[in-house]
Motif scaffolding. Structure first.
Motif, PDB file in Angstrom:
ATOM      1  N   ARG A 295       0.920  -1.078  -0.010  1.00 53.72           N
ATOM      2  CA  ARG A 295      -0.201   0.039   0.102  1.00 53.72           C
ATOM      3  C   ARG A 295       0.779   1.171  -0.021  1.00 53.72           C
ATOM      4  O   ARG A 295       0.613   2.179  -0.689  1.00 53.72           O
ATOM      5  CB  ARG A 295      -0.918   0.048   1.244  1.00 53.72           C
ATOM      6  CG  ARG A 295      -2.127  -0.998   0.960  1.00 53.72           C
ATOM      7  CD  ARG A 295      -3.160  -0.837   2.246  1.00 53.72           C
ATOM      8  NE  ARG A 295      -2.459  -1.374   3.444  1.00 53.72           N
ATOM      9  CZ  ARG A 295      -3.163  -1.437   4.635  1.00 53.72           C
ATOM     10  NH1 ARG A 295      -4.213  -0.760   4.737  1.00 53.72           N
ATOM     11  NH2 ARG A 295      -2.482  -1.904   5.656  1.00 53.72           N
ATOM     12  N   ALA A 296       1.998   1.271   0.425  1.00 52.63           N
ATOM     13  CA  ALA A 296       2.680   2.431   0.729  1.00 52.63           C
ATOM     14  C   ALA A 296       3.591   2.816  -0.559  1.00 52.63           C
ATOM     15  O   ALA A 296       3.563   3.754  -1.045  1.00 52.63           O
ATOM     16  CB  ALA A 296       4.027   2.302   1.740  1.00 52.63           C
ATOM     17  N   ALA A 297       3.859   1.720  -1.391  1.00 54.16           N
ATOM     18  CA  ALA A 297       4.334   1.741  -2.664  1.00 54.16           C
ATOM     19  C   ALA A 297       3.559   2.304  -3.551  1.00 54.16           C
ATOM     20  O   ALA A 297       3.613   3.321  -4.373  1.00 54.16           O
ATOM     21  CB  ALA A 297       4.777   0.533  -3.103  1.00 54.16           C
ATOM     22  N   ARG A 298       2.117   1.896  -3.442  1.00 55.39           N
ATOM     23  CA  ARG A 298       1.143   2.253  -4.416  1.00 55.39           C
ATOM     24  C   ARG A 298       1.065   3.845  -3.972  1.00 55.39           C
ATOM     25  O   ARG A 298       0.661   4.725  -4.926  1.00 55.39           O
ATOM     26  CB  ARG A 298      -0.134   1.700  -4.412  1.00 55.39           C
ATOM     27  CG  ARG A 298      -0.020   0.449  -4.751  1.00 55.39           C
ATOM     28  CD  ARG A 298      -1.589  -0.373  -4.910  1.00 55.39           C
ATOM     29  NE  ARG A 298      -2.023  -0.491  -3.690  1.00 55.39           N
ATOM     30  CZ  ARG A 298      -2.178  -1.553  -2.879  1.00 55.39           C
ATOM     31  NH1 ARG A 298      -1.320  -2.649  -3.489  1.00 55.39           N
ATOM     32  NH2 ARG A 298      -2.505  -1.615  -1.974  1.00 55.39           N
ATOM     33  N   GLY A 299       0.796   4.283  -2.614  1.00 54.82           N
ATOM     34  CA  GLY A 299       0.697   5.563  -2.239  1.00 54.82           C
ATOM     35  C   GLY A 299       1.452   6.538  -2.890  1.00 54.82           C
ATOM     36  O   GLY A 299       1.428   7.611  -3.138  1.00 54.82           O
ATOM     37  N   ALA A 300       3.121   6.188  -2.671  1.00 52.42           N
ATOM     38  CA  ALA A 300       4.305   6.767  -3.059  1.00 52.42           C
ATOM     39  C   ALA A 300       3.812   7.197  -4.651  1.00 52.42           C
ATOM     40  O   ALA A 300       4.299   8.085  -5.143  1.00 52.42           O
ATOM     41  CB  ALA A 300       5.402   6.339  -2.706  1.00 52.42           C
ATOM     42  N   LEU A 301       3.641   6.168  -5.478  1.00 51.49           N
ATOM     43  CA  LEU A 301       3.442   6.211  -6.804  1.00 51.49           C
ATOM     44  C   LEU A 301       2.356   7.068  -7.018  1.00 51.49           C
ATOM     45  O   LEU A 301       2.539   8.221  -8.030  1.00 51.49           O
ATOM     46  CB  LEU A 301       3.178   4.898  -7.508  1.00 51.49           C
ATOM     47  CG  LEU A 301       3.069   4.961  -9.169  1.00 51.49           C
ATOM     48  CD1 LEU A 301       4.310   5.390  -9.660  1.00 51.49           C
ATOM     49  CD2 LEU A 301       2.562   3.399  -9.487  1.00 51.49           C
ATOM     50  N   ILE A 302       1.297   6.920  -6.364  1.00 46.18           N
ATOM     51  CA  ILE A 302       0.282   8.227  -6.849  1.00 46.18           C
ATOM     52  C   ILE A 302       0.724   9.361  -6.294  1.00 46.18           C
ATOM     53  O   ILE A 302       0.285  10.481  -6.995  1.00 46.18           O
ATOM     54  CB  ILE A 302      -0.964   7.778  -5.821  1.00 46.18           C
ATOM     55  CG1 ILE A 302      -1.602   6.278  -6.410  1.00 46.18           C
ATOM     56  CG2 ILE A 302      -2.357   8.852  -5.986  1.00 46.18           C
ATOM     57  CD1 ILE A 302      -2.666   5.860  -5.653  1.00 46.18           C
ATOM     58  N   ALA A 303       1.065   9.838  -5.284  1.00 41.05           N
ATOM     59  CA  ALA A 303       1.530  11.032  -4.852  1.00 41.05           C
ATOM     60  C   ALA A 303       2.782  11.717  -5.851  1.00 41.05           C
ATOM     61  O   ALA A 303       2.566  12.882  -6.059  1.00 41.05           O
ATOM     62  CB  ALA A 303       2.011  11.109  -3.374  1.00 41.05           C
ATOM     63  N   GLY A 304       3.527  10.989  -6.046  1.00 40.28           N
ATOM     64  CA  GLY A 304       4.727  11.158  -7.109  1.00 40.28           C
ATOM     65  C   GLY A 304       3.791  11.582  -8.502  1.00 40.28           C
ATOM     66  O   GLY A 304       4.317  12.581  -9.196  1.00 40.28           O
ATOM     67  N   THR A 305       3.054  10.910  -8.984  1.00 40.35           N
ATOM     68  CA  THR A 305       2.116  11.356 -10.176  1.00 40.35           C
ATOM     69  C   THR A 305       1.578  12.562  -9.995  1.00 40.35           C
ATOM     70  O   THR A 305       1.685  13.419 -11.100  1.00 40.35           O
ATOM     71  CB  THR A 305       1.339  10.142 -10.605  1.00 40.35           C
ATOM     72  OG1 THR A 305       1.995   8.854 -10.847  1.00 40.35           O
ATOM     73  CG2 THR A 305       0.607  10.390 -11.745  1.00 40.35           C
ATOM     74  N   ILE A 306       0.920  12.710  -8.835  1.00 43.59           N
ATOM     75  CA  ILE A 306       0.151  13.875  -8.739  1.00 43.59           C
ATOM     76  C   ILE A 306       1.003  15.310  -8.642  1.00 43.59           C
ATOM     77  O   ILE A 306       0.736  15.977  -9.115  1.00 43.59           O
ATOM     78  CB  ILE A 306      -0.911  14.003  -7.179  1.00 43.59           C
ATOM     79  CG1 ILE A 306      -1.863  12.757  -7.438  1.00 43.59           C
ATOM     80  CG2 ILE A 306      -1.313  15.342  -6.992  1.00 43.59           C
ATOM     81  CD1 ILE A 306      -2.836  12.693  -6.340  1.00 43.59           C
ATOM     82  N   TRP A 307       2.311  14.977  -8.055  1.00 41.55           N
ATOM     83  CA  TRP A 307       3.148  15.895  -7.873  1.00 41.55           C
ATOM     84  C   TRP A 307       3.857  16.528  -9.253  1.00 41.55           C
ATOM     85  O   TRP A 307       3.708  17.761  -9.578  1.00 41.55           O
ATOM     86  CB  TRP A 307       4.332  15.361  -6.954  1.00 41.55           C
ATOM     87  CG  TRP A 307       5.119  16.714  -6.653  1.00 41.55           C
ATOM     88  CD1 TRP A 307       5.156  17.451  -5.252  1.00 41.55           C
ATOM     89  CD2 TRP A 307       6.250  17.161  -7.392  1.00 41.55           C
ATOM     90  NE1 TRP A 307       6.224  18.256  -5.390  1.00 41.55           N
ATOM     91  CE2 TRP A 307       7.195  18.317  -6.641  1.00 41.55           C
ATOM     92  CE3 TRP A 307       6.898  16.957  -8.838  1.00 41.55           C
ATOM     93  CZ2 TRP A 307       8.021  19.029  -7.133  1.00 41.55           C
ATOM     94  CZ3 TRP A 307       7.910  17.818  -9.031  1.00 41.55           C
ATOM     95  CH2 TRP A 307       8.358  18.614  -8.365  1.00 41.55           C
ATOM     96  N   ILE A 308       3.966  15.481 -10.212  1.00 37.12           N
ATOM     97  CA  ILE A 308       4.551  15.756 -11.261  1.00 37.12           C
ATOM     98  C   ILE A 308       3.552  16.528 -12.059  1.00 37.12           C
ATOM     99  O   ILE A 308       3.633  17.509 -12.804  1.00 37.12           O
ATOM    100  CB  ILE A 308       5.146  14.413 -12.096  1.00 37.12           C
ATOM    101  CG1 ILE A 308       6.178  14.108 -11.197  1.00 37.12           C
ATOM    102  CG2 ILE A 308       5.522  14.732 -13.483  1.00 37.12           C
ATOM    103  CD1 ILE A 308       6.615  12.640 -11.768  1.00 37.12           C
ATOM    104  N   THR A 309       2.112  16.099 -12.079  1.00 35.83           N
ATOM    105  CA  THR A 309       1.176  16.905 -12.937  1.00 35.83           C
ATOM    106  C   THR A 309       1.034  18.046 -12.260  1.00 35.83           C
ATOM    107  O   THR A 309       0.840  19.071 -13.140  1.00 35.83           O
ATOM    108  CB  THR A 309      -0.090  15.841 -12.486  1.00 35.83           C
ATOM    109  OG1 THR A 309       0.162  14.540 -12.880  1.00 35.83           O
ATOM    110  CG2 THR A 309      -1.292  16.539 -13.439  1.00 35.83           C
ATOM    111  N   CYS A 310       0.917  18.476 -11.069  1.00 34.47           N
ATOM    112  CA  CYS A 310       0.629  19.667 -10.468  1.00 34.47           C
ATOM    113  C   CYS A 310       1.804  20.524 -10.984  1.00 34.47           C
ATOM    114  O   CYS A 310       1.540  21.718 -11.249  1.00 34.47           O
ATOM    115  CB  CYS A 310       0.531  19.797  -8.982  1.00 34.47           C
ATOM    116  SG  CYS A 310      -1.053  18.881  -8.298  1.00 34.47           S
TER     117      CYS A 310
END
Length: 687
Positions: A295-310
Motif C-alpha cells: 500500500r505504501a508503494a502504491r501511495g508513493a506512486l500516486i503522490a509522485g504522479t500527482i506532484w509531477i502533474t501539478c
C-alpha cells in the motif's frame, strides 16, 4: 512416592496395580490431548487422569521433591509405568509421543501451553520485549488495547505532522500561515521511495540521516526568520556565526544576564531535542511504510504522479503551488549563498587594495575645510521610516522642523539627503565603515578584511593631512577596539572614559545628552593647537527603545545620577520588545530624543567654524520600519559658514534637517569620495 527420612533407608519399589501395564512396544500410544499430557516430573506413583475442564493453577507452596538418584538406581524392580515415565518426559521435550515417531498432526495450542513453552525469540525481539516492559507498553497493550491503539495512531500522526511541517516551514514569520502547509513536498515522496527500497539496516541509517537533515533545515529556517526580522536578510552560514555572540550580548544588556544565559542554553537544548524527536519520527514512519509495503508503494506512486502533474501544469492552491520543493530550494539557496560569500571574500580583498585617494599627498586632502571644527555623528537606527512612517513620522518631523528653526536662529543652516545603508536593522559598524571607507561593507567578513588593511577612511584623511587632531567618542564601546587605528583616531573615548555614574538605559550605556556634554567637557571644549575632527556614535535610539531618557537641563547633568529616577520610571524592555505598535511609537520617541540632544548641543557649543555631518547608520528592525521598507537613512550637513554649504550645492540636497521624499539617494559607499572631492581633495589612485 517415598518420602525421604532423616536416616537413609532403602527405598522399596512401589506396589504394582491390580491390572498389568500393557507393553509399550505392543500397544500403540494414543496422541496425548492437552488435558492428558504426561507429567513433567517423573514419579513412580500412578496419577489419576484429571477431569476435563480448565487446568487448576499450580500451588505455589508445594513443589514435588526430586527422588534421590542413588535410591532410584539401587531399586531392583521397576514397573512398566516407571519405565514409561522418563520416556514420556523425553518424548514430551522433543514434541512426539513416547516410544513413537515424530507426530504428524500438530498439537493444539492453548494459552497454557504457550505460557509453558520456552522463549526462543530473536535477540532483537527480546530487546524490544524488555523495552516494552520497561516503558509499560506491554501492560497498556494487554490491559487497555484500545487506548494503546489510539496512542499509537496519535504518535504516528504527530510524527507525520512534524516531518511535513519541517519540509514546508517558511523562512519568514509572515509566511508562517496555514496555507503554507497545504502543499505536497517532493522530498517526502522521494524519501518514501528510498526507504521502501532499502533493507533494514541501510533503511534505519537513511531514516536517521533524513531526520538530522530535517533538523538542520528547521534550524536554518528559524535563523532565517530571526535575521529577516532584525536585519532584513536571511542567515548566511559562511558569515553570520560571528554575530551570535553579539546577539547574546544584546539580550544580556537588554533583559539581563540570567535571561541571556537561559536563552543560549535553551536554544542548544531545543536543537538537540528537535534532533532526537525528528530522528525518532523518521524511523517510525519508515518502519510503518515497510510494514505496509504494497500500500505504501502504491501511495508513493500516486503522490509522485500527482506532484509531477501539478508541477507540470502549474496548479496552485490558496495562492501557492501545490507541488512543493521548499526544503530542497532552501538548502540550494543557502549552499549558493555560502559559495558566493567565499568567492566574494577574495574578490573584495582585491577591491579594497584599490583606492582612488590612496596616494593623495597630505596637503591635497581636504584643503577647503582647513581650520574647521569637523564632527561626524551617527544616530543609531535613524532611518527613512522615522520620517515617513505614519506612526513615527508626526513626532519626528515635528522635532526636525523645530530643530531646523532653532539652529537657524543660532545662525546655522542645513542641507539634507538620503543614503542607502549597507546594513539593515543592526550591525551598525557596517554602516559606519561603509560611509567612512567608500567601500560597500555589508557583512562581517568584509568588515574584518577592510579594517585589517590600510584603505583610507574619511576620518583617517583628516589625520593624514596633519591639519587636525582626531578623536572618537563611542559610549557603546565597552571593550578593546583595535579599529581605532584604521579609522585614524588619535584618541578614543569609550564607555569607561566619559565619567558616567548614572544607570544604563537597556543596551545604551548612557544617554546621548550626557555623552555629548562629556565630549564637550573632556574634548571639544578644551583649547588645542589644531582644529578637531570628531567621530561620535550616539546610542540612545538603539533598540529595544525602553526605557528612553528624557532631556534635562544641560547644567543639571553632573555625573549622570540625575537619570536614576528617569530610568526607574521608564518602560520595561520586556513590555516593549514584544509589542510591535508600542515598539514603533517608542522608536519614534527615541529618535526625537537623540536629534534634540544633538541639535541642542550644537546650538549651545557650536562656533562659526563648526561643521556637523550627522546621519543614521541603518533602518530599525523590520517589524518597526515596516515590511519591504527601503534601506535609506537621512543625512544632513550643518554649518554657519555659507561657504561650506556652497561646496555641496551641486548635491541638490533639501534645505533644512528633513530631506524631501524626492531628494537625491546615493549609496552609502559613495559618500566618502563625494565629500573629499567637494572640499578640494585631489584623487591619486593606489593599488
Amino acid at each position: 512416592m517415598p518420602t525421604p527420612e532423616p536416616e537413609p533407608a532403602p527405598v522399596s519399589a512401589p506396589a504394582a496395580t491390580s491390572e498389568p501395564a500393557p507393553d509399550p512396544a505392543a500397544t500403540p500410544t494414543p496422541e496425548p490431548s492437552p488435558e492428558a499430557r504426561p507429567a513433567a516430573t517423573p514419579t513412580a506413583d500412578p496419577t489419576p487422569e484429571p477431569e476435563p475442564g480448565p487446568a487448576p493453577e499450580p500451588a505455589l507452596e508445594q513443589e514435588p521433591a526430586p527422588a534421590p538418584a542413588p535410591a532410584a538406581a539401587s531399586s531392583s524392580q521397576t514397573t512398566p509405568e516407571a519405565k514409561a515415565a522418563p520416556e514420556a518426559e523425553q518424548a514430551s521435550a522433543v514434541g512426539r509421543p513416547a516410544g513413537g515417531a515424530l507426530a504428524v498432526t500438530p498439537e493444539p495450542v492453548t494459552a497454557e501451553s504457550v505460557a509453558d513453552e520456552p522463549v526462543t525469540a530473536a535477540p532483537r525481539a527480546g530487546r524490544r520485549s524488555r523495552l516494552a516492559r520497561l516503558t509499560g507498553v506491554t501492560y497498556l497493550r494487554t490491559r487497555h488495547p484500545r487506548v494503546a491503539r489510539v496512542l499509537s495512531w496519535s504518535v504516528t500522526a504527530l510524527a507525520a505532522v512534524l516531518v511535513l511541517g519541517a519540509l514546508l516551514l517558511p523562512n519568514t514569520l509572515p509566511g508562517v500561515e496555514p496555507r503554507s502547509f497545504t502543499r505536497i513536498p517532493a522530498e517526502a515522496v522521494l524519501g518514501a521511495g528510498v526507504v521502501l527500497g532499502l533493507p533494514r539496516r541501510p533503511r534505519v541509517v537513511a531514516a536517521v540521516l533524513y531526520g538530522l537533515g530535517l533538523t538542520a533545515l528547521t534550524a536554518v529556517n528559524l535563523l532565517d526568520m530571526g535575521f529577516n526580522e532584525y536585519l532584513g536578510r536571511g542567515f548566511n552560514a559562511a558569515l553570520d556565526w560571528d554575530l551570535l555572540p553579539d546577539a547574546q550580548a544584546y539580550v544580556e544588556d537588554t533583559l539581563g544576564s540570567g535571561v541571556a544565559t537561559a536563552a543560549a542554553v535553551g536554544a542548544v537544548v531545543l536543537v538537540l531535542l528537535l534532533a532526537v524527536v525528528m530522528v525518532l519520527a523518521t524511523i517510525r514512519l519508515s518502519e510503518l511504510l515497510v510494514r505496509h509495503r504494497p500500500r505504501a508503494a502504491r501511495g508513493a506512486l500516486i503522490a509522485g504522479t500527482i506532484w509531477i502533474t501539478c508541477s507540470a501544469l502549474g496548479l496552485t492552491l490558496f495562492g501557492g503551488p501545490i507541488a512543493s520543493e521548499r526544503a530542497a530550494g532552501a538548502l540550494r539557496v543557502h549552499a549558493q549563498r555560502t559559495v558566493e560569500s567565499l568567492r566574494d571574500e577574495a574578490a573584495f580583498a582585491q577591491e579594497a587594495k584599490a583606492d582612488s585617494f590612496g596616494n593623495t599627498p597630505p596637503d591635497q586632502l581636504l584643503p577647503d575645510l582647513r581650520g574647521k571644527d569637523m564632527i561626524f555623528t551617527f544616530i543609531e537606527s535613524y532611518g527613512r521610516s522615522a520620517i515617513e512612517d505614519p506612526i513615527m513620522a508626526p513626532g519626528v518631523d515635528r522635532t526636525l522642523d523645530t530643530s531646523t528653526k532653532a539652529l537657524a536662529k543660532a545662525g546655522f543652516a542645513a542641507r539634507s539627503g538620503w543614503l542607502t545603508s549597507a546594513t539593515y536593522g543592526g550591525s551598525s559598524w557596517l554602516g559606519h565603515s561603509t560611509t567612512m571607507s567608500g567601500l560597500w561593507i555589508d557583512n562581517q567578513r568584509r568588515y574584518r578584511t577592510v579594517s585589517a588593511g590600510d584603505h583610507l577612511t574619511l576620518t583617517k584623511a583628516f589625520q593624514k593631512s596633519g591639519a587636525w587632531d582626531t578623536v572618537g567618542v563611542m559610549p557603546g564601546v565597552q571593550k578593546g577596539w583595535p579599529e581605532e587605528k584604521w579609522y585614524g583616531l588619535d584618541k578614543l573615548y569609550d564607555a569607561y572614559d566619559l565619567g558616567y555614574k548614572g544607570p544604563k538605559f537597556s543596551w545604551s550605556t548612557m544617554p546621548d545628552q550626557y555623552a555629548l556634554e562629556a565630549f564637550q567637557r573632556q574634548v571639544h571644549g578644551r583649547k588645542r593647537d589644531k582644529p578637531l575632527m570628531s567621530f561620535v556614535i550616539l546610542t540612545s535610539s538603539h533598540q529595544p527603545w525602553a526605557p528612553i531618557p528624557k532631556t534635562v537641563g544641560w547644567d543639571e547633568l553632573g555625573d549622570g545620577s540625575v537619570f536614576d529616577a528617569i530610568q526607574k520610571a521608564g518602560n520595561k524592555a520586556s513590555d516593549i520588545i514584544t509589542d510591535t505598535t508600542r515598539s514603533r511609537e517608542e522608536y519614534g520617541k527615541a529618535v526625537q530624543y537623540s536629534v534634540t540632544s544633538l541639535t541642542q548641543w550644537l546650538e549651545r557649543y557650536g562656533t562659526d567654524d563648526t561643521v556637523l555631518v550627522f546621519l543614521g547608520d541603518h533602518q530599525p528592525i523590520a517589524r518597526v520600519s515596516g515590511e519591504r521598507a527601503s534601506r535609506d537613512v537621512p543625512v544632513s550637513i550643518v554649518a554657519k559658514d555659507p561657504k561650506v554649504l556652497d561646496k555641496v550645492a551641486g548635491w541638490n540636497w533639501t534645505e533644512g534637517l528633513k530631506p524631501d521624499r524626492d531628494a537625491p539617494v546615493w549609496k552609502m559607499s559613495s559618500f566618502r569620495d563625494r565629500f573629499l572631492k567637494a572640499f578640494g581633495s585631489t584623487p591619486r589612485p593606489s593599488g
